[in-house]
Design an enzyme around this catalytic site. Structure first.
Site, mmCIF file in Angstrom:
data_model
loop_
_atom_site.group_PDB
_atom_site.id
_atom_site.type_symbol
_atom_site.label_atom_id
_atom_site.label_comp_id
_atom_site.label_asym_id
_atom_site.label_seq_id
_atom_site.Cartn_x
_atom_site.Cartn_y
_atom_site.Cartn_z
ATOM 1 N N LEU A 11 0.822 -1.213 0.000
ATOM 2 C CA LEU A 11 0.000 0.000 0.000
ATOM 3 C C LEU A 11 0.855 1.263 0.000
ATOM 4 C CD1 LEU A 11 -2.763 -1.193 2.502
ATOM 5 C CD2 LEU A 11 -3.047 -0.763 0.049
ATOM 6 N N MET A 14 1.553 3.920 -5.157
ATOM 7 C CA MET A 14 0.783 3.358 -6.273
ATOM 8 C C MET A 14 -0.254 2.341 -5.780
ATOM 9 S SD MET A 14 1.674 4.745 -9.114
ATOM 10 C CE MET A 14 1.292 3.673 -10.485
ATOM 11 N N ASN A 33 -0.199 -4.913 3.773
ATOM 12 C CA ASN A 33 1.062 -4.179 3.628
ATOM 13 C C ASN A 33 2.055 -4.676 4.658
ATOM 14 O OD1 ASN A 33 2.286 -1.747 2.225
ATOM 15 N ND2 ASN A 33 2.715 -1.270 4.366
ATOM 16 N N ASN A 104 7.097 -1.807 -11.715
ATOM 17 C CA ASN A 104 7.896 -1.531 -12.919
ATOM 18 C C ASN A 104 8.980 -2.574 -13.105
ATOM 19 O OD1 ASN A 104 6.855 0.655 -14.226
ATOM 20 N ND2 ASN A 104 7.965 2.156 -12.991
ATOM 21 N N SER A 128 0.896 2.854 -15.906
ATOM 22 C CA SER A 128 1.456 4.200 -16.041
ATOM 23 C C SER A 128 0.434 5.264 -15.679
ATOM 24 C CB SER A 128 1.937 4.446 -17.471
ATOM 25 O OG SER A 128 2.371 5.783 -17.587
ATOM 26 N N GLY A 130 1.346 7.513 -12.800
ATOM 27 C CA GLY A 130 1.687 8.037 -11.480
ATOM 28 C C GLY A 130 0.548 7.805 -10.501
ATOM 29 N N LYS A 182 5.867 -1.192 -21.309
ATOM 30 C CA LYS A 182 5.926 -0.129 -20.281
ATOM 31 C C LYS A 182 7.323 0.491 -20.235
ATOM 32 C CE LYS A 182 5.114 2.624 -16.947
ATOM 33 N NZ LYS A 182 5.434 2.493 -15.561
ATOM 34 N N HIS A 185 7.641 2.776 -23.098
ATOM 35 C CA HIS A 185 6.857 3.967 -22.726
ATOM 36 C C HIS A 185 7.721 4.903 -21.880
ATOM 37 C CE1 HIS A 185 4.638 6.133 -19.598
ATOM 38 N NE2 HIS A 185 3.648 6.278 -20.444
ATOM 39 N N ASN A 186 8.398 4.346 -20.884
ATOM 40 C CA ASN A 186 9.201 5.190 -20.000
ATOM 41 C C ASN A 186 10.417 5.770 -20.734
ATOM 42 O OD1 ASN A 186 7.365 4.238 -18.155
ATOM 43 N ND2 ASN A 186 8.849 4.027 -16.523
ATOM 44 N N GLU A 189 9.137 8.579 -22.566
ATOM 45 C CA GLU A 189 8.867 9.623 -21.553
ATOM 46 C C GLU A 189 10.167 10.386 -21.230
ATOM 47 O OE1 GLU A 189 6.710 8.081 -18.096
ATOM 48 O OE2 GLU A 189 8.125 9.157 -16.826
ATOM 49 N N ARG A 287 20.402 12.716 -18.182
ATOM 50 C CA ARG A 287 20.105 12.627 -16.740
ATOM 51 C C ARG A 287 21.375 12.284 -15.963
ATOM 52 N NH1 ARG A 287 14.093 10.433 -15.168
ATOM 53 N NH2 ARG A 287 12.982 11.412 -16.885
#
Ligand code: NDP
Length: 466
Positions: A11, A14, A33, A104, A128, A130, A182, A185-186, A189, A287
């Site tokens: 928990l 996300m 959790n 991820n 995806s 957030g 995914k 996708h990142n 991004e 980065r």
């Protein structure tokens, strides 16, 4: 007490948001959790949704609270925590209980876990959007046995973002296909964000605009072809003030970008696939360079600061056009990589559907993805930059990209992603390139041989062979 239709473990940011989303859509959910207090606080703060949520404080109670055949979503950090939780859960589960890793994960890990599941249902899904996406509608990319996806699709499509009445949740293929999509996708991004940061740098340092003016530019762009979540939040970030000092927020944020590794995975995997994604690789490298703050300060001491001021050499419209061209080129690279993986891994990845699930809910959602979905549906095997629509856009905008990259280079404004996008464009429109020299060199020092333009055969050598 009746059992829950699904369970969720983890928990954190996300997991909590996803659990509330699931409850909100009318599904009863059991949650667990590692840190019990987190579960208690979550249940206490769930408001009206608490009636659909069964909080549990140990794994045995958690498993017992879920109706069979069970479905359990793991939302814990990628890597060891996922393996640990699978190992802890499996002895408590029946063979037909389904475990879903929704974090991820590196898709290679998902492939391995699918093999280790040994026929027991296991899905790896990329989520995806957030925290906000997870709470109100993420984009979901699924991988694993189709039958396992079908079993849980009614929940995943209900909680996913909707675009024109279509859920942004799709099964991508076997094993790690969902986590692979995914990751790309990142990667996209990363490149999209880097390109935005580069034009922000031109506005701030090259044009001397203040943060409010920059925010206004992004707001205006968000009403045009660049309309997207990332441009929208760039407008908000540039316009925000720091709550501690009242200064523009960006002026107090250290210019050192963090990363959790998914962009790097994409760049590494692209190399394995021999898929050219230079804009994504440049964004990952940017980065890494950004994080070297002390070294960059040392460099400025040694070489002096670059002149940076453009003295009117560029205007805002050129920046917008450059960003349009750069964005198309970066998506073309990402989709080309997906097509490559689809062949290499025999996944039959559905390219138009991938563009469709990215249209809402996820971080790279944009109006351009609508047209990309259409272009890929018309011709899934064609590089996006050659499609009628995007070839037209590139013809219209590549000169502006050229001007922006050239002026940035002349004034010392770093532009790694946009300049590599431009180099990709130029390389992809050059029928006769320069690799003849590389082949000649390889043959000279290693007798690797070359092919000729004027004869068939693969093993010709230069005069040094004798
Ligand atoms: P958080 O750090 O907010 O939460 C992590 C959760 O995992 C906590 O509930 C934590 O429990 C639990 N956890 C950590 N380690 C273990 C372990 N060894 N065993 C059991 N439980 C563990 O992470 P996020 O919610 O941000 O991320 C979860 C996953 O979702 C990650 O894979 C992440 O990459 C992915 N993701 C994140 C996005 C984001 O925007 N944040 C977007 C898309 C995907 P405890 O309370 O006990 O510490």
């Amino acid at each position: 007490m009746s059992k829950s239709e699904i369970g969720l473990l983890g928990l954190g940011t996300m997991g909590a948001a996803l659990a509330l989303n699931i409850a909100d859509k009318g599904f009863d959910i059991a949650v667990f959790n590692r840190t019990t207090q987190v579960t208690r606080d979550f249940a206490k703060d769930a408001g009206d949704l608490a009636q659909r949520i069964t909080p549990t404080e140990n794994l045995k109670d958690f498993v017992a609270a879920i109706a069979t055949p069970r479905t359990i979503i793991l939302m814990v950090p990628a890597g060891d925590p996922v393996d640990q939780q699978i190992a802890a859960l499996r002895p408590l589960l029946d063979d037909d209980d389904l475990i879903i890793d929704a974090g991820n994960a590196n898709f290679h890990d998902t492939n391995r876990r699918a093999a280790e599941a040994d026929g027991k249902p296991f899905l790896g899904i990329g989520v995806s959007g957030g925290e906000d996406g997870a709470r109100h509608g993420p984009s979901i990319m699924g991988g694993g046995p189709r039958a396992a996806w079908d079993r849980v699709a009614h929940i995943l499509t209900a909680i996913a973002a909707q675009h024109d009445g279509t859920a942004c949740a799709t099964w991508m293929g076997q094993d790690g296909a969902g986590h692979f999509v995914k990751a790309v996708h990142n990667g996209i991004e990363y490149a999209d964000m880097q390109m935005i940061a580069e034009v922000y740098g031109v506005m701030r340092d090259g044009m001397g605009l203040d943060y409010t003016q920059i925010s206004d530019v992004f707001e205006a762009w968000n009403n045009g072809p660049l309309a997207s979540y990332l441009i929208e939040i760039s407008h908000k970030v540039a316009g925000a003030n720091d709550s501690l000092t009242g200064a523009p927020l960006l002026s107090v944020i250290r210019d050192a970008a963090g990363q959790k590794g998914t962009g790097r995975w994409t760049a590494i995997e692209a190399q394995h696939l021999a898929a050219p994604v230079p804009a994504i690789e440049a964004a990952v490298a940017a980065r890494n360079i950004s994080a070297r703050t002390a070294l960059r300060a040392q460099g400025q001491d040694i070489f002096g600061a670059a002149p940076v001021s453009l003295n009117g050499a560029l205007d805002i419209d050129q920046l917008e056009q450059a960003l349009i061209a750069g964005k198309i080129l970066c998506y073309a690279q990402g989709f080309d990589m997906i097509a490559r993986a689809s062949d290499d891994f025999s996944w039959a990845l559905p390219l138009p559907d991938i563009a469709r699930v990215w249209r809402a809910g996820c971080i790279i959602r944009s109006v351009m993805l609508d047209d990309m979905a259409t272009a890929l549906a018309e011709n899934p095997d064609e590089n996006l930059m050659f499609s009628k629509r995007f070839a037209g856009d590139l013809r219209e905008n590549h000169m502006a990209l050229r001007q922006v990259v050239a002026q940035a280079a002349l004034h010392g404004l770093p532009m790694p992603a946009l300049s590599s996008g431009l180099a990709y464009f130029d390389a992809m429109r050059t029928a006769r390139g320069t690799a003849d020299m590389i082949q000649g060199q390889r043959d000279y020092f290693g007798r690797h041989g070359f092919m000729r333009l004027d004869r068939d055969g693969t093993d010709f050598h230069g005069p040094w062979a004798d």
